[in-house]
Structures are given as C-alpha cells and as structure tokens.
Design a protein around this motif. Sequence first.
Motif, mmCIF file in Angstrom:
data_model
loop_
_atom_site.group_PDB
_atom_site.id
_atom_site.type_symbol
_atom_site.label_atom_id
_atom_site.label_comp_id
_atom_site.label_asym_id
_atom_site.label_seq_id
_atom_site.Cartn_x
_atom_site.Cartn_y
_atom_site.Cartn_z
ATOM 1 N N LEU A 11 0.834 -0.941 0.093
ATOM 2 C CA LEU A 11 0.020 -0.068 0.019
ATOM 3 C C LEU A 11 0.711 1.168 -0.048
ATOM 4 O O LEU A 11 1.250 1.873 1.068
ATOM 5 C CB LEU A 11 -0.783 -0.062 1.203
ATOM 6 N N ILE A 12 1.266 1.802 -1.010
ATOM 7 C CA ILE A 12 2.137 3.053 -1.498
ATOM 8 C C ILE A 12 1.071 4.049 -1.837
ATOM 9 O O ILE A 12 0.274 4.164 -2.555
ATOM 10 C CB ILE A 12 3.263 2.588 -2.585
ATOM 11 N N CYS A 13 1.584 5.154 -1.031
ATOM 12 C CA CYS A 13 0.431 6.509 -1.298
ATOM 13 C C CYS A 13 1.420 7.485 -1.915
ATOM 14 O O CYS A 13 2.428 7.564 -1.514
ATOM 15 C CB CYS A 13 0.141 6.748 0.051
ATOM 16 N N GLY A 14 1.093 7.889 -3.181
ATOM 17 C CA GLY A 14 1.759 9.325 -3.616
ATOM 18 C C GLY A 14 1.146 10.429 -3.236
ATOM 19 O O GLY A 14 -0.088 10.564 -3.082
ATOM 20 N N VAL A 15 2.051 11.544 -3.115
ATOM 21 C CA VAL A 15 1.398 12.537 -2.461
ATOM 22 C C VAL A 15 1.970 13.676 -3.464
ATOM 23 O O VAL A 15 3.205 13.760 -3.738
ATOM 24 C CB VAL A 15 1.605 12.977 -1.028
ATOM 25 N N VAL A 28 -3.371 23.002 -3.019
ATOM 26 C CA VAL A 28 -4.295 21.875 -2.953
ATOM 27 C C VAL A 28 -3.126 20.635 -3.253
ATOM 28 O O VAL A 28 -2.488 20.784 -3.785
ATOM 29 C CB VAL A 28 -5.232 21.768 -4.196
ATOM 30 N N THR A 29 -3.589 19.600 -2.436
ATOM 31 C CA THR A 29 -2.494 18.269 -2.366
ATOM 32 C C THR A 29 -3.397 17.127 -2.852
ATOM 33 O O THR A 29 -4.991 17.258 -2.447
ATOM 34 C CB THR A 29 -1.925 18.097 -1.236
ATOM 35 N N ALA A 30 -3.054 15.939 -3.148
ATOM 36 C CA ALA A 30 -3.646 14.977 -3.205
ATOM 37 C C ALA A 30 -2.885 13.728 -2.888
ATOM 38 O O ALA A 30 -1.603 13.790 -3.063
ATOM 39 C CB ALA A 30 -4.077 14.781 -4.866
ATOM 40 N N ALA A 31 -3.590 12.936 -2.339
ATOM 41 C CA ALA A 31 -2.919 11.637 -1.933
ATOM 42 C C ALA A 31 -3.639 10.415 -2.589
ATOM 43 O O ALA A 31 -4.802 10.407 -2.639
ATOM 44 C CB ALA A 31 -3.095 11.333 -0.315
ATOM 45 N N VAL A 32 -2.871 9.518 -3.127
ATOM 46 C CA VAL A 32 -3.352 8.153 -4.116
ATOM 47 C C VAL A 32 -2.975 7.114 -3.849
ATOM 48 O O VAL A 32 -1.647 7.119 -3.666
ATOM 49 C CB VAL A 32 -3.441 8.667 -5.308
ATOM 50 N N LYS A 62 -10.009 8.273 -9.954
ATOM 51 C CA LYS A 62 -11.125 8.196 -9.150
ATOM 52 C C LYS A 62 -11.768 6.836 -8.809
ATOM 53 O O LYS A 62 -12.124 6.388 -8.117
ATOM 54 C CB LYS A 62 -12.018 9.515 -9.269
ATOM 55 N N ALA A 63 -12.123 6.554 -10.191
ATOM 56 C CA ALA A 63 -12.963 5.411 -10.548
ATOM 57 C C ALA A 63 -12.161 4.098 -10.108
ATOM 58 O O ALA A 63 -12.491 2.955 -9.462
ATOM 59 C CB ALA A 63 -13.379 4.956 -11.820
ATOM 60 N N GLN A 64 -10.776 3.818 -10.302
ATOM 61 C CA GLN A 64 -9.872 2.883 -10.113
ATOM 62 C C GLN A 64 -9.043 2.548 -9.011
ATOM 63 O O GLN A 64 -8.495 1.528 -8.702
ATOM 64 C CB GLN A 64 -9.278 2.446 -11.586
ATOM 65 N N ALA A 65 -8.436 3.794 -8.326
ATOM 66 C CA ALA A 65 -7.702 3.661 -7.507
ATOM 67 C C ALA A 65 -8.171 3.098 -5.963
ATOM 68 O O ALA A 65 -9.486 3.104 -6.004
ATOM 69 C CB ALA A 65 -7.430 5.063 -6.989
ATOM 70 N N LEU A 66 -7.503 2.263 -5.214
ATOM 71 C CA LEU A 66 -7.939 1.840 -4.048
ATOM 72 C C LEU A 66 -8.499 3.036 -3.146
ATOM 73 O O LEU A 66 -9.543 2.852 -2.463
ATOM 74 C CB LEU A 66 -6.908 1.074 -3.200
ATOM 75 N N CYS A 67 -7.948 4.171 -3.000
ATOM 76 C CA CYS A 67 -8.416 5.250 -2.505
ATOM 77 C C CYS A 67 -7.890 6.511 -2.755
ATOM 78 O O CYS A 67 -6.458 6.259 -3.288
ATOM 79 C CB CYS A 67 -8.514 5.269 -0.966
ATOM 80 N N TRP A 68 -8.454 7.581 -2.633
ATOM 81 C CA TRP A 68 -7.640 9.044 -2.833
ATOM 82 C C TRP A 68 -8.269 9.968 -2.092
ATOM 83 O O TRP A 68 -9.508 9.811 -1.761
ATOM 84 C CB TRP A 68 -7.964 9.322 -4.397
ATOM 85 N N ALA A 69 -7.817 10.963 -1.762
ATOM 86 C CA ALA A 69 -8.208 12.178 -1.000
ATOM 87 C C ALA A 69 -7.473 13.553 -1.453
ATOM 88 O O ALA A 69 -6.332 13.544 -1.826
ATOM 89 C CB ALA A 69 -7.953 11.786 0.545
ATOM 90 N N LEU A 98 -7.333 9.708 3.687
ATOM 91 C CA LEU A 98 -7.438 8.528 3.104
ATOM 92 C C LEU A 98 -8.362 7.337 3.786
ATOM 93 O O LEU A 98 -8.363 7.260 5.031
ATOM 94 C CB LEU A 98 -6.179 7.753 2.622
ATOM 95 N N SER A 99 -9.049 6.902 2.959
ATOM 96 C CA SER A 99 -9.977 5.569 3.775
ATOM 97 C C SER A 99 -9.081 4.558 4.088
ATOM 98 O O SER A 99 -9.429 3.720 4.979
ATOM 99 C CB SER A 99 -11.004 5.071 3.013
ATOM 100 N N ILE A 100 -8.121 4.239 3.169
ATOM 101 C CA ILE A 100 -7.149 3.417 3.642
ATOM 102 C C ILE A 100 -5.806 3.540 4.161
ATOM 103 O O ILE A 100 -5.110 4.732 3.695
ATOM 104 C CB ILE A 100 -7.046 2.359 2.346
ATOM 105 N N LYS A 101 -5.388 3.117 5.267
ATOM 106 C CA LYS A 101 -3.980 3.656 5.802
ATOM 107 C C LYS A 101 -2.646 3.070 5.011
ATOM 108 O O LYS A 101 -2.591 1.967 4.965
ATOM 109 C CB LYS A 101 -3.877 3.180 7.148
ATOM 110 N N PRO A 102 -1.840 3.929 4.404
ATOM 111 C CA PRO A 102 -0.975 3.335 3.535
ATOM 112 C C PRO A 102 0.255 3.009 4.394
ATOM 113 O O PRO A 102 0.105 3.324 5.698
ATOM 114 C CB PRO A 102 -0.321 4.688 2.727
#
Length: 199
Positions: A11-15, A28-32, A62-69, A98-102
């Motif tokens: 579970l790797i999150c990119g920011v 504005v930032t995003a985490a995916v 947005k449709a295919q990622a495990l989660c994003w915020a 994020l709904s999943i903890k990376p």
Amino acid sequence: MMLYQRPSVELICGVDEVGRGPLIGAVVTAAVILDPAKPISGLTDSKKLSEKRRLELAEQIKAQALCWALGRAEPEEIDHLNILHATMLAMRRAVAALSIKPQWVLVDGNRTTDFGLPTSAVVKGDLLVPEISAASILAKVARDAEMQALHQAFPQFGFAAHKGYPTAAHLAAIAQYGVLAQHRRSFKPVRLALEQRGL
C-alpha cells in the motif's frame, strides 16, 4: 543524485501539490493509493498533459484507485505559516483523509513532512512514480476547477488563463482592480499592491 527505489510494501501512497507559486487561492494536495490489479496507462506529470487528457485520467484515477483524497491549506493559513509549511499541512490533511492507511508515503520533491508513517521524498516523483503522477493530476484538476470558479466570479482578473500565477496580466489586474479576499497577502506582489493603496 539518489536513484528512486520503490519501497517493497503493497500500500504505497503518492502525494503531490499544486499551487505553491500562485498569488491567490489555496494550495491543493492529493494523496492516492493505486490498485495494482487495475493499472492506469498514461500517468505522468500533470503539467505534461493536455487539459482534456488530465480530466480523463482524473476520472479514471477516482474510479480505479484503491482510495484517494484531497487536502488543502487556505490563503490565511499560507499567510500565517508560509507557503512551505502550509503545503506540508495540506499534504498531511490529504493523507489523513484516506480511507485506507498506507504502509508508505512517497512525496514529490526533495523534502517531506511527518505523516506518522514511513515516508520518502522522490525528486521528479511525478514522472517516476505512478502514485505521485496520479496525485499531481487530481490536485491540478481540483485547483484548476477552483480557478475556473473564481474566474466566473471575477472575470476581469482572467483566472481561467493564468490560474492565479504572477503573470503580467494578473499583476496588471491587481493594479487596476485591487486585491481580492482570496489573494495571499504575504506574497510580495500582493503585499506591494496593498501598500500602494495604503492598506
């Protein structure tokens, strides 16, 4: 230069962030966290994509990622903290949402902040790391939409074209029409404009 080495966790999150340079609006930032079972082709630095392609990829992410915020820091926070610290705050907000903890956080650039998780900064990460590319796309699409909304409210400033960056057109608009509530008062061109008006 240190070569990018991908952490051996699942579970790797990119920011990534958008909007450090503009004179107005939030940073504005995003985490995916992407789904390895659903790879998305064409991910790269958002600045290298056409607007149309960015919008298409944003929907796919947005449709295919495990989660994003998304995370953000408002102009008042930028003025209070400075742009670097406000950016790090916005990044922490995105990861916290994020709904999943990376298991690992990869941040674009050469510095990072304390997410309470293993973290690495990756120079040119938006080109090298699909998760960071995805984050850069979501952040850019979100901030561009905000600039579009600001353009509708204040068309005389031309935000749709320059997105709030300190272009000649933007500086001329500030000189002519003054400073908006959304402007970052700590940024030099805005500060000077306020001083010239005795504010």
